[in-house]
Design a protein around this motif. Structure first.
Motif, PDB file in Angstrom:
ATOM      1  N   ASP A  68       0.908  -3.121 -12.742  1.00 44.71           N
ATOM      2  CA  ASP A  68       2.205  -2.874 -13.023  1.00 44.71           C
ATOM      3  C   ASP A  68       2.104  -1.647 -12.728  1.00 44.71           C
ATOM      4  OD1 ASP A  68       3.670  -1.956 -15.349  1.00 44.71           O
ATOM      5  OD2 ASP A  68       1.560  -2.111 -16.994  1.00 44.71           O
ATOM      6  N   PRO A  69       3.160  -1.259 -11.857  1.00 41.45           N
ATOM      7  CA  PRO A  69       3.850   0.434 -11.228  1.00 41.45           C
ATOM      8  C   PRO A  69       3.918   1.151 -12.286  1.00 41.45           C
ATOM      9  CG  PRO A  69       5.670  -1.264 -10.706  1.00 41.45           C
ATOM     10  CD  PRO A  69       4.677  -2.292 -11.956  1.00 41.45           C
ATOM     11  N   GLU A  70       4.006   0.972 -13.850  1.00 42.53           N
ATOM     12  CA  GLU A  70       3.039   2.424 -14.111  1.00 42.53           C
ATOM     13  C   GLU A  70       2.136   2.811 -14.737  1.00 42.53           C
ATOM     14  OE1 GLU A  70       4.690   1.820 -18.896  1.00 42.53           O
ATOM     15  OE2 GLU A  70       6.508   1.820 -17.568  1.00 42.53           O
ATOM     16  N   VAL A  71       0.893   1.486 -14.314  1.00 47.03           N
ATOM     17  CA  VAL A  71      -0.696   1.813 -14.157  1.00 47.03           C
ATOM     18  C   VAL A  71      -0.924   2.842 -12.848  1.00 47.03           C
ATOM     19  CG1 VAL A  71      -2.955   0.855 -13.662  1.00 47.03           C
ATOM     20  CG2 VAL A  71      -1.255  -0.200 -15.449  1.00 47.03           C
ATOM     21  N   ILE A  72      -0.301   2.382 -11.907  1.00 46.70           N
ATOM     22  CA  ILE A  72       0.180   3.100 -10.587  1.00 46.70           C
ATOM     23  C   ILE A  72       0.676   4.114 -10.259  1.00 46.70           C
ATOM     24  CG2 ILE A  72       0.360   2.596  -8.455  1.00 46.70           C
ATOM     25  CD1 ILE A  72      -1.576   0.625  -8.886  1.00 46.70           C
ATOM     26  N   ALA A  97      -2.345   1.018  -3.390  1.00 52.07           N
ATOM     27  CA  ALA A  97      -0.731   1.406  -3.971  1.00 52.07           C
ATOM     28  C   ALA A  97      -0.786   2.824  -4.670  1.00 52.07           C
ATOM     29  CB  ALA A  97      -0.833   0.499  -5.669  1.00 52.07           C
ATOM     30  N   THR A  98      -2.026   3.880  -4.680  1.00 54.19           N
ATOM     31  CA  THR A  98      -2.089   4.866  -4.887  1.00 54.19           C
ATOM     32  C   THR A  98      -1.579   5.691  -3.745  1.00 54.19           C
ATOM     33  OG1 THR A  98      -3.879   4.340  -6.921  1.00 54.19           O
ATOM     34  CG2 THR A  98      -2.959   7.004  -6.302  1.00 54.19           C
ATOM     35  N   ARG A  99      -2.036   5.418  -2.731  1.00 54.57           N
ATOM     36  CA  ARG A  99      -1.340   6.394  -1.612  1.00 54.57           C
ATOM     37  C   ARG A  99       0.522   6.175  -1.261  1.00 54.57           C
ATOM     38  NH1 ARG A  99      -0.507   5.692   3.699  1.00 54.57           N
ATOM     39  NH2 ARG A  99      -0.676   2.704   3.483  1.00 54.57           N
ATOM     40  N   ARG A 100       0.542   4.862  -1.577  1.00 56.86           N
ATOM     41  CA  ARG A 100       1.783   4.827  -1.484  1.00 56.86           C
ATOM     42  C   ARG A 100       2.803   4.982  -2.252  1.00 56.86           C
ATOM     43  NH1 ARG A 100       0.665  -0.405  -0.016  1.00 56.86           N
ATOM     44  NH2 ARG A 100       1.112  -1.244  -2.647  1.00 56.86           N
ATOM     45  N   SER A 101       2.354   5.410  -3.970  1.00 56.97           N
ATOM     46  CA  SER A 101       3.067   6.667  -4.782  1.00 56.97           C
ATOM     47  C   SER A 101       2.972   7.963  -4.638  1.00 56.97           C
ATOM     48  CB  SER A 101       2.278   6.326  -6.363  1.00 56.97           C
ATOM     49  OG  SER A 101       2.974   7.148  -7.147  1.00 56.97           O
ATOM     50  N   LEU A 102       1.722   8.124  -4.638  1.00 57.03           N
ATOM     51  CA  LEU A 102       2.045   9.546  -3.637  1.00 57.03           C
ATOM     52  C   LEU A 102       3.005  10.057  -2.462  1.00 57.03           C
ATOM     53  CD1 LEU A 102      -2.295  10.508  -3.610  1.00 57.03           C
ATOM     54  CD2 LEU A 102      -0.818  11.199  -4.960  1.00 57.03           C
ATOM     55  N   GLN A 141      12.855  -6.294  -7.608  1.00 57.92           N
ATOM     56  CA  GLN A 141      14.156  -7.222  -6.571  1.00 57.92           C
ATOM     57  C   GLN A 141      14.183  -7.150  -5.456  1.00 57.92           C
ATOM     58  OE1 GLN A 141      17.350  -4.191  -6.378  1.00 57.92           O
ATOM     59  NE2 GLN A 141      18.998  -5.582  -6.301  1.00 57.92           N
ATOM     60  N   GLU A 142      12.767  -5.765  -4.839  1.00 57.59           N
ATOM     61  CA  GLU A 142      12.281  -6.286  -3.488  1.00 57.59           C
ATOM     62  C   GLU A 142      11.368  -7.251  -2.909  1.00 57.59           C
ATOM     63  OE1 GLU A 142       9.261  -3.505  -0.371  1.00 57.59           O
ATOM     64  OE2 GLU A 142       9.745  -2.723  -2.362  1.00 57.59           O
ATOM     65  N   VAL A 143      10.693  -8.339  -4.059  1.00 53.15           N
ATOM     66  CA  VAL A 143       9.726  -9.095  -4.162  1.00 53.15           C
ATOM     67  C   VAL A 143      10.857 -10.541  -3.677  1.00 53.15           C
ATOM     68  CG1 VAL A 143       8.500 -10.160  -5.238  1.00 53.15           C
ATOM     69  CG2 VAL A 143       8.043  -7.909  -5.007  1.00 53.15           C
ATOM     70  N   PRO A 195       8.710   8.349  -8.831  1.00 50.26           N
ATOM     71  CA  PRO A 195       7.726   6.569  -9.194  1.00 50.26           C
ATOM     72  C   PRO A 195       8.712   5.477  -8.976  1.00 50.26           C
ATOM     73  CG  PRO A 195       8.862   7.670 -11.326  1.00 50.26           C
ATOM     74  CD  PRO A 195       8.772   8.458 -10.516  1.00 50.26           C
ATOM     75  N   ILE A 196       7.485   5.037  -9.507  1.00 52.96           N
ATOM     76  CA  ILE A 196       8.440   3.362  -8.948  1.00 52.96           C
ATOM     77  C   ILE A 196       8.555   2.811  -9.706  1.00 52.96           C
ATOM     78  CG2 ILE A 196       7.381   0.886  -7.844  1.00 52.96           C
ATOM     79  CD1 ILE A 196       4.657   2.382  -6.790  1.00 52.96           C
ATOM     80  N   ASP A 197      10.039   2.538  -9.381  1.00 50.08           N
ATOM     81  CA  ASP A 197      10.921   1.829 -10.259  1.00 50.08           C
ATOM     82  C   ASP A 197      10.345   0.016 -10.470  1.00 50.08           C
ATOM     83  OD1 ASP A 197      12.762   1.606 -12.800  1.00 50.08           O
ATOM     84  OD2 ASP A 197      13.787   0.266 -11.039  1.00 50.08           O
TER      85      ASP A 197
END
Length: 902
Positions: free
Chosen positions: A581-585, A631-636, A651-653, A643-645
């Motif tokens: 879940d992107p929101e968790v990250i 995942a957190t490193r990418r978010s930072l 769509q990317e997957v 934030p990740i949408d």
């Protein structure tokens, strides 16, 4: 049993008086036709065992009870010997025989369940002549209920066996004649003496090596949840090892000889005897409780023993934790004395001819025979800071074997000098920080500081966790040992020679600007355990005080305090939240704030889990933490304001998966036709590789209404992924988990997806009971066939578990906590269940879902020790969240019913 816990009255009867009373109770009389030997001896042993137990409860010193039982057995064996080998059969003109007690029985120490180790000694002709009588003798001893360990040897055979095996010569060293030929017994003693075999030097070296191997069997620590009183490090065997060396070297019969020969002070001797007395009491109570020889302090008995020893629960510590803390502190003291004495023996036996002059280091220390020592006994009194300087020198001088025993004694005697003034002294503060910053031997030095009592003296908060256990299955070491293991694992991330163990952690560790901050956080992360309240918050206060006292900068102090306060957060996030879940990250990235905090927290988390319980750390947990970290490193890197949408991620997957499938000559229209009913959750929770695997299989599947069941080895996660695609007929989660349970599999993770067209796409990551993925092809086929049979024939659904509750889990059964929350963004209800782990647990939960018409959308499975902490994302049968309090209560009641049913 008051005296075990307090110092109440002791029984003042002598050993001779106790023995006489015991023999009276046993009523041993010569056998006759009217009173045959077998029932008489059985009665005698039963009565005497009961009386010994009564005396134990009445505070008779346990050492006297052990000796009295040995004397009773002497009488029993003497009567049996006379019955089968009467005096006339042992005339001077006949070949000689003797009955000899060996081992613990030879020492005169017999616990209620101890083996009775005997040896029948004789000339070969005598043994052959009396073979039938000797066989009948041993049979009778077994028939009357004695656990007999016996051997039949000539004196020459004794020498041969003892020469080949150090344990044999040790057993024979403790031999004691019960009946028969004294001359034969003395001949054996001469043949196995140090003048004939195993001279002092060879015997000592062999015993040291034997102890080292024994320690290795217990993972180099005695601080396990279910310790072995006898064989574990710091246990009775450590005291016996000392006694054996003393006996071989000095010919001494008792440990008091250590004082006479200046190996122990009188107070140290008394400490050793008190420790031995306590372990004897625990072992005696354990044998009495179990009715057999049992030397493991299993969970089955710890609570009962704590109650018997007079401990009571208080607001912050269970009675069993208090009892076990005393046990662990006892074995720590024995370990200290054992280490000191073996080193003194080494100097006296191995290095006696070493005449090299000591090598001076500075005005306070020198090296003698490879060991560090003070130059004179008054050093610590004149220069108290030398109590820390000693350990710093150990780090600097890699050629040192350790600290000389006489200096260890001085350290122990002067720990009281480490007071508030000492801790405020700049020299002491600087030395301690230099120890933490030094590139060598940090872990070894901290462990040695703990053994000598210096660490607890310098860090008063640490003294409260020394020997402290936590009565659960999650923490398998005492808190102080766990803490030092955490530092050890952090050190291994730092040292290049261990880079192969955790390459990623080692790489992250090399980026840290100040590794000592991580060691401080490791020392303090659990330092407030057992005080009541939140140990993370209380420990953060202690850590802040330490940092300020040691002049750390404001930034460094805040970082250490933040790590201690939040040391559990990353672990809980990885185990309990949906990492897809992107929101968790995004939420976690906002919490850590930057890469530096993420790196420190990640390393501390890995080290903490690894040091908590070796069985907990596996590829699955490693993959969860790595996934969260990356995942957190990418978010930072994207930025907290960017934030990740979720739509962008989906769509990317889909684009990547579609490109891969087109390479397999699959039309885009067919791909989209399969995907048309899949929810957003599917594309968030499965990787591109998995989506390609699923899609190809679904397209090949015949439309026959039968379930598609596949397996894939998930090497990255250390498990096997089982994928199920079938029409949703209800109850599939319960059916699947029940089947997996009957097959003896452990579910690590479950991803539950229901399509808009009424199909379920479920994945279960499973491992075998030994923690490994499914490896054999035949085993995998068995599992897949069993799942297909259950899913394709719902009328034959079997929701029963055939697995027994594991022994250790039975002692940690607690209530169930059930709570509800709302996942507003995904229009579903979050159900959190915290309950005792047990076979068939997930199936029980699934049955409650069936009863209440609940649709399961996703699940997060987490087992922590004996406790399952699972999260389920659910809706009602119409796909709506469960918001009505009545519906929630109905589900709660159904869950409690299934969780409490036996």
């Amino acid at each position: 049993m008051s005296s075990v816990h307090s110092n109440s009255r002791t029984n003042d009867r002598t050993l001779d008086q106790l023995t006489c009373e015991l023999l009276d109770v046993a009523q041993l009389e010569p056998a006759s036709e009217n009173d045959p030997l077998l029932p008489q001896l059985r009665h005698a042993l039963k009565q005497s065992t009961q009386r010994l137990s009564e005396w134990f409860q009445q505070d008779v010193p346990v050492g006297q009870l052990l000796a009295a039982r040995a004397r009773l057995l002497d009488s029993v064996l003497g009567q049996v010997w006379e019955h089968f080998l009467p005096a006339r059969a042992q005339d001077a003109d006949r070949p000689a025989l003797a009955l000899v007690a060996v081992g613990g029985y030879g020492r005169g120490e017999l616990h209620p369940g101890s083996d009775i180790d005997i040896m029948i000694l004789g000339d070969r002709d005598a043994i052959a002549e009396q073979q039938a009588a000797l066989s009948d003798l041993v049979t009778l001893l077994w028939d009357i209920g004695l656990e007999i360990g016996h051997s039949v040897r000539t004196p020459e055979e004794c020498k041969k066996e003892a020469l080949a095996d150090i344990t044999v010569v040790t057993n024979l060293m403790e031999a004691r004649l019960i009946c028969g030929s004294e001359a034969l017994f003395e001949r054996m003693r001469t043949l196995i003496g140090p003048g004939s075999i195993w001279p002092n030097r060879a015997y000592f070296e062999a015993k040291k090596d034997e102890q080292k191997k024994r320690y290795h069997k217990f993972h180099e620590t005695a601080y396990n949840l279910e310790p072995n009183i006898k064989e574990g490090p710091g246990g009775l065997r450590d005291i016996q090892t000392i006694a054996w060396v003393v006996k071989r070297y000095f010919g001494a019969a008792t440990l008091v000889e250590l004082v006479k020969h200046d190996f122990l002070t009188e107070s140290e001797y008394q400490d050793l005897i008190r420790c031995q007395e306590f372990l004897w009491q625990v072992r005696f109570a354990l044998h009495t409780l179990t009715g057999r020889r049992e030397d493991r302090l299993l969970f089955d008995y710890q609570r009962q023993l704590a109650e018997q020893f007079g401990y009571q629960n208080d607001s912050s510590n269970l009675a069993v934790e208090q009892f076990m803390q005393r046990y662990y502190r006892t074995i720590m003291e024995i370990s200290r004395l054992n280490e000191m004495l073996l080193q003194l023996f080494e100097e006296a036996i191995l290095l006696a001819n070493d005449t090299d002059e000591p090598i001076s280091i500075n005005r306070r220390f020198q090296i003698r025979k490879g060991y560090l020592e003070v130059k004179h006994a008054g050093i610590f009194k004149r220069y108290p800071f030398a109590l820390l300087e000693l350990f710093f020198i150990l780090q600097q001088r890699l050629d040192l074997n350790g600290v000389r025993a006489s200096t260890v004694r001085l350290v122990r005697d002067h720990c009281h000098l480490i007071d508030d003034n000492f801790r405020a002294d700049l020299r002491a503060r600087s030395l301690f920080m230099e120890i933490l910053r030094h590139p060598n031997r940090i872990t070894r030095v901290l462990r040695r500081m703990n053994r000598y009592g210096v660490l607890a003296a310098y860090l008063p908060a640490f003294s409260k966790i020394v020997g402290r256990m936590q009565y659960d299955l999650y923490h398998v070491y005492t808190v102080d040992q766990h803490t030092l293991f955490v530092v050890r694992h952090l050190r291994r991330f730092y040292l290049p020679r261990f880079e192969h163990e955790f390459p990623h952690c080692s790489k992250v560790m090399q980026r840290l600007p100040k590794v000592e901050l991580l060691y401080i956080a490791g020392l303090y992360h659990d330092i407030a355990k057992g005080r009541g309240g939140d140990h993370s918050e209380l420990g953060a206060v202690d850590a802040e005080e330490f940092c300020q006292r040691h002049d750390l900068s404001a930034f460094d102090t805040r970082l250490v305090v933040w790590l201690v306060r939040n040391h559990l957060f990353m672990s809980l996030t990885a185990q309990k939240k949906d990492l897809q879940d992107p929101e968790v990250i995004t939420e976690f990235a906002r919490f850590v704030g930057d890469q530096l905090h993420l790196d420190y927290l990640y390393l501390l988390t890995v080290a903490d889990i690894r040091a908590t319980n070796p069985k907990l750390w596996n590829a699955w947990r490693q993959s969860l933490l790595s996934e969260l970290y990356e995942a957190t490193r990418r978010s930072l890197r994207r930025g907290l304001n960017n934030p990740i949408d979720k739509e962008e991620r989906i769509q990317e997957v889909q684009i990547k998966a579609c490109q891969r499938l087109r390479r397999h000559r699959i039309d885009r229209e067919r791909i989209l036709n399969v995907w048309s009913g899949f929810s957003d959750d599917y594309f968030l929770r499965y990787s591109v590789d998995e989506i390609v695997w699923h899609t190809r299989a679904i397209l090949k599947k015949a439309d026959d209404g039968r379930a598609l069941v596949m397996a894939l080895q998930d090497l990255a996660r250390g498990g096997t992924e089982l994928f199920i695609y079938t029409r949703d007929i209800g109850g599939i989660f319960a059916t699947t988990t029940a089947t997996l349970d009957r097959l003896g599999l452990t579910v690590l993770d479950a991803r539950i997806i229901t399509s808009n067209t009424g199909y379920i796409l479920d994945s279960f990551t499973v491992i075998e009971q030994d923690g490994k993925p499914i490896e054999e092809r035949r085993r995998l086929k068995e599992i897949l066939d069993a799942l297909r049979q259950q899913l394709n024939h719902p009328e034959q659904r079997n929701l029963q578990s055939n697995r027994q509750m594991p022994r250790v889990l039975k002692h940690f059964q607690t209530g169930s906590d059930i709570s509800f929350g709302q996942d507003e963004a995904n229009r579903r209800t979050l159900l959190e269940i915290s309950t005792s782990d047990r076979p068939g647990l997930l199936c029980r939960i699934g049955q409650a879902f069936i009863d209440c018409g609940i649709q399961l959308q996703n699940a997060k499975i987490a087992t922590i020790g004996a406790r399952a902490e699972d999260i389920f994302y659910i809706t009602d049968r119409d796909g709506q969240p469960l918001t009505d309090a009545t519906d929630q209560q109905a589900l709660r009641e159904a869950l409690l019913k299934h969780l409490t049913d036996s």
